[in-house]
Design a protein around this motif. Structure first.
Motif, short mmCIF file in Angstrom:
data_model
loop_
_atom_site.label_atom_id
_atom_site.label_comp_id
_atom_site.label_asym_id
_atom_site.label_seq_id
_atom_site.Cartn_x
_atom_site.Cartn_y
_atom_site.Cartn_z
N ASP A 177 -0.88 -13.28 13.69
CA ASP A 177 -0.62 -14.52 12.99
C ASP A 177 0.29 -14.28 11.79
N ARG A 178 1.57 -14.11 12.04
CA ARG A 178 2.59 -14.02 10.99
C ARG A 178 2.20 -13.01 9.90
N CYS A 179 2.03 -11.78 10.34
CA CYS A 179 1.61 -10.71 9.44
C CYS A 179 2.76 -9.74 9.17
N HIS A 180 2.77 -9.17 7.99
CA HIS A 180 3.59 -8.02 7.70
C HIS A 180 2.76 -6.75 7.93
N TRP A 181 3.45 -5.66 8.21
CA TRP A 181 2.72 -4.41 8.38
C TRP A 181 3.48 -3.27 7.71
N TRP A 182 2.71 -2.31 7.24
CA TRP A 182 3.25 -1.14 6.56
C TRP A 182 2.49 0.09 7.04
N LEU A 183 3.23 1.12 7.44
CA LEU A 183 2.62 2.38 7.84
C LEU A 183 2.96 3.43 6.81
N PHE A 184 1.93 4.09 6.30
CA PHE A 184 2.10 5.14 5.28
C PHE A 184 1.62 6.48 5.84
N GLU A 185 2.17 7.55 5.27
CA GLU A 185 1.71 8.90 5.57
C GLU A 185 1.35 9.60 4.29
N LYS A 186 0.20 10.28 4.30
CA LYS A 186 -0.23 11.01 3.12
C LYS A 186 0.59 12.29 2.98
N ALA A 187 1.07 12.53 1.79
CA ALA A 187 1.91 13.71 1.55
C ALA A 187 1.13 15.00 1.75
N SER A 188 -0.17 14.94 1.57
CA SER A 188 -1.00 16.14 1.68
C SER A 188 -1.48 16.40 3.08
N SER A 189 -1.00 15.60 4.06
CA SER A 189 -1.50 15.75 5.44
C SER A 189 -0.97 17.04 6.07
#
Length: 201
Positions: free
Chosen positions: A189-201
């Motif tokens: 339903d008309r969503c924005h999305w953001w994918l993040f990565e942890k620097a410590s992974s």
């Protein structure tokens, strides 16, 4: 326990669950786009409701994956468990996720953070960050400024905001990986999305 969480656990949440019945297959292309090519095996959705997203991810990631959802509404949990035996569903809330630190390759929400008051948002984000080993995905309504939306007779249950900035400000080590927009043809339903990565992974 917030007032909002209490609402989602009672008949208001039950009614939402009964309305929220979609064909999970329509969301498969969106998840391929958001997560394609990433080495993800262990996944947690916080606030999974009937489990549509997790059933889609189980098909996308295959038999070697470990897919889990936590959900505070017991009616939704019953329906989710009835829908599939390949996904684990547990009672839980975003404020107290019942897993150890860095347990999941990916932790995500879809239309959950929008229901959390600003005063409680940092606690929720901290729990999501805590149990993620590598990736965090937020699929939520966006607004540049904090915006309260009148929702089904209530003015304290739905909030649009800049979740990208909230995550970045609270956790400066998070690296933006991908982002986009999901419309009705994607099953959202008309969503924005953001994918993040942890620097410590």
């Amino acid at each position: 326990m917030t007032d909002q969480l209490e609402m989602w656990q009672n008949s208001f949440g039950n009614d939402y669950t009964d309305r929220n019945n979609i064909d999970w297959q329509i969301r498969l292309p969106a998840f391929r786009h958001m997560l394609g090519g990433l080495n993800i095996k262990r996944v947690l959705e916080v606030g999974c409701n009937r489990g549509h997203n997790l059933i889609a991810l189980d098909h996308l990631l295959g038999d070697e994956s470990d897919i889990v959802g936590v959900e505070p509404n017991k009616h939704a949990l019953h329906l989710a468990r009835s829908a599939t035996s390949k996904v684990g569903f547990l009672y839980g809330t975003v404020f107290d996720i019942p897993f150890k630190d860095r347990y999941f390759d990916l932790v995500f929400t879809a239309g959950v953070l929008i229901h959390i008051p600003l005063d409680n948002l940092a606690v929720a984000l901290n729990e999501i960050y805590r149990v993620s080993k590598q990736y965090i995905l937020a699929i939520e309504y966006f607004a540049e400024e904090e915006t309260t939306v009148y929702y089904r007779g209530y003015d304290n249950l739905l909030f649009k905001r800049d979740f990208f900035s909230h995550y970045q400000n609270q956790f400066p080590d998070l690296k933006p990986v991908r982002n986009g927009y999901l419309a009705s043809e994607d099953g959202f339903d008309r969503c924005h999305w953001w994918l993040f990565e942890k620097a410590s992974s």
